[in-house]
Design a protein around this motif. Structure first.
Motif, PDB file in Angstrom:
ATOM      1  N   THR A 150     -12.490  12.882  11.061  1.00 34.12           N
ATOM      2  CA  THR A 150     -11.258  13.324  10.411  1.00 34.12           C
ATOM      3  C   THR A 150     -10.435  14.178  11.377  1.00 34.12           C
ATOM      4  O   THR A 150      -9.227  14.006  11.528  1.00 34.12           O
ATOM      5  N   LEU A 175      -6.360   5.858   2.311  1.00 40.29           N
ATOM      6  CA  LEU A 175      -7.670   6.402   1.941  1.00 40.29           C
ATOM      7  C   LEU A 175      -8.788   5.379   2.144  1.00 40.29           C
ATOM      8  O   LEU A 175      -9.965   5.731   2.096  1.00 40.29           O
ATOM      9  N   HIS A 194      -2.052   9.212   4.339  1.00 41.96           N
ATOM     10  CA  HIS A 194      -3.066   8.440   5.050  1.00 41.96           C
ATOM     11  C   HIS A 194      -3.728   7.439   4.120  1.00 41.96           C
ATOM     12  O   HIS A 194      -3.990   7.730   2.948  1.00 41.96           O
ATOM     13  N   ARG A 225       0.857  -1.221   0.000  1.00 49.60           N
ATOM     14  CA  ARG A 225       0.000   0.000   0.000  1.00 49.60           C
ATOM     15  C   ARG A 225       0.878   1.249   0.000  1.00 49.60           C
ATOM     16  O   ARG A 225       0.447   2.316   0.440  1.00 49.60           O
ATOM     17  N   ALA A 244       0.306  13.067   4.186  1.00 49.14           N
ATOM     18  CA  ALA A 244       0.838  13.028   5.545  1.00 49.14           C
ATOM     19  C   ALA A 244       2.182  12.290   5.609  1.00 49.14           C
ATOM     20  O   ALA A 244       2.933  12.456   6.566  1.00 49.14           O
ATOM     21  N   ALA A 297       2.703   6.900   1.232  1.00 52.90           N
ATOM     22  CA  ALA A 297       1.723   7.565   0.357  1.00 52.90           C
ATOM     23  C   ALA A 297       0.680   8.341   1.158  1.00 52.90           C
ATOM     24  O   ALA A 297      -0.393   8.652   0.641  1.00 52.90           O
ATOM     25  N   ARG A 344       9.122   0.473  -2.245  1.00 57.83           N
ATOM     26  CA  ARG A 344       9.470   1.549  -3.188  1.00 57.83           C
ATOM     27  C   ARG A 344       9.004   2.926  -2.747  1.00 57.83           C
ATOM     28  O   ARG A 344       9.248   3.917  -3.452  1.00 57.83           O
TER      29      ARG A 344
END
Ligand code: T3D
Length: 261
Positions: free
Chosen positions: A79, A67, A65, A24, A112, A63, A59
């Motif tokens: 949120t 989603l 939070h 992810r 983030a 990315a 890699r």
């Protein structure tokens, strides 16, 4: 404590936390963030640790939070709660931990994830890595410290450009802009991280922590306040064994051997 979504490893005086959801792109879940808080507490409580590396598996660095994380984007209150209860403590802990922190940005740092990299004292990125203020792409405003760190590091014009356009900033340009300390060729990246982490871990740990405090306070202070703070911090540094060793080593024309206290 055992961790499922991060790794915490120690080699000598260097602790390494790896965000570990490579499939992810190390997207951040609330569970992962909880583990990160616990790991930072563990590192902070271990007097043998004198430098911390934060990196990502695979890699990407991160990315941002996740989603798809249930319970994060259910509504405004949820949120907000995630930001206040999950992200803010991590950003604070990274800022306040009394040892140098190094973001080893192995790949893309988005949303983030970018904020977490910027919350570390130093960031070194592989040339192929990039920094992405991804928020606008999905209709969010920046968070997790991005609006604090970005303008302070690169100025308002570049901070606005990165944020409003949400285009990836390649690591070499990030270094050129002063967003990060250094970008290095991918093949040299692991060795560069190890060398810098080792070097930081051999430093005068308490003086480095005091230096962090002084620099962190600087943007909000006027000159008088900053001079007063420097006197306070330096009085503490001058009382350390590492200062006695550093001064003696200089006078004896030999390398200093700091012990971190
Ligand atoms: O309370 C709160 O406010 C919460 C805090 C929110 C702060 C945030 O961080 S909001 C911003 C969230 N992040 C993003 O919007 C970035 C989303 N990701 C991307 O834009 C791209 O993945 C990247 C530009 C980072 C990398 O692109 P690429 O092409 O190299 O990889 P990819 O194919 O997009 O991603 C690979 C896999 O990771 C893919 O899954 P698949 O198709 O292989 O099953 C993708 O869905 C997954 N992935 C990437 N980012 C996320 C993610 N899954 C969940 N959440 C993600 N953020």
């Amino acid at each position: 404590m055992t961790y499922q979504q991060i790794l915490l490893q120690r080699a000598g005086a260097v602790a390494r936390i790896t965000l570990n959801r490579p499939d992810r792109l190390n997207a951040l879940t609330r569970d992962l963030l909880g583990e990160l808080v616990a790991a930072l507490d563990e590192v902070a409580g271990d007097r043998a640790v004198r430098a911390l590396v934060l990196t990502g598996a695979g890699r990407a660095f991160s990315a941002g939070h996740d989603l798809g994380d249930p319970g994060t984007f259910g509504g405004p209150a949820e949120t907000r709660d995630v930001l206040e209860r999950c992200y803010a403590p991590i950003v604070r802990k990274l800022a306040e931990i009394e040892l140098p922190t190094l973001a080893a940005v192995n790949g893309v740092a988005a949303g983030a994830g970018c904020s977490l990299a910027l919350a570390c004292d130093l960031a070194i990125a592989a040339n192929s890595a990039s920094f992405l203020q991804a928020f606008a792409r999905i209709g969010l405003a920046p968070d997790a410290g991005s609006t604090y760190f970005l303008p302070r590091r690169i100025g308002q014009a570049r901070a606005l450009g990165m944020t409003l356009l949400a285009e990836p900033l390649p690591a070499p340009r990030a270094a050129e802009w002063g967003l990060i300390w250094q970008a290095v060729p991918d093949a040299e990246f692991p060795a560069a991280i190890d060398a810098l982490a080792e070097r930081l871990a051999k430093g005068p740990t308490r003086a480095l922590a005091l230096a962090k405090r002084g620099l962190a306070a600087s943007p909000a202070n006027n000159l008088e306040q900053q001079l007063a703070l420097e006197a306070e911090l330096q009085a503490l540094a001058a009382g350390t064994a590492d200062f006695r060793e550093g001064a003696a080593a200089f006078l004896e024309k030999r390398p200093a051997k700091f012990e971190g206290h």
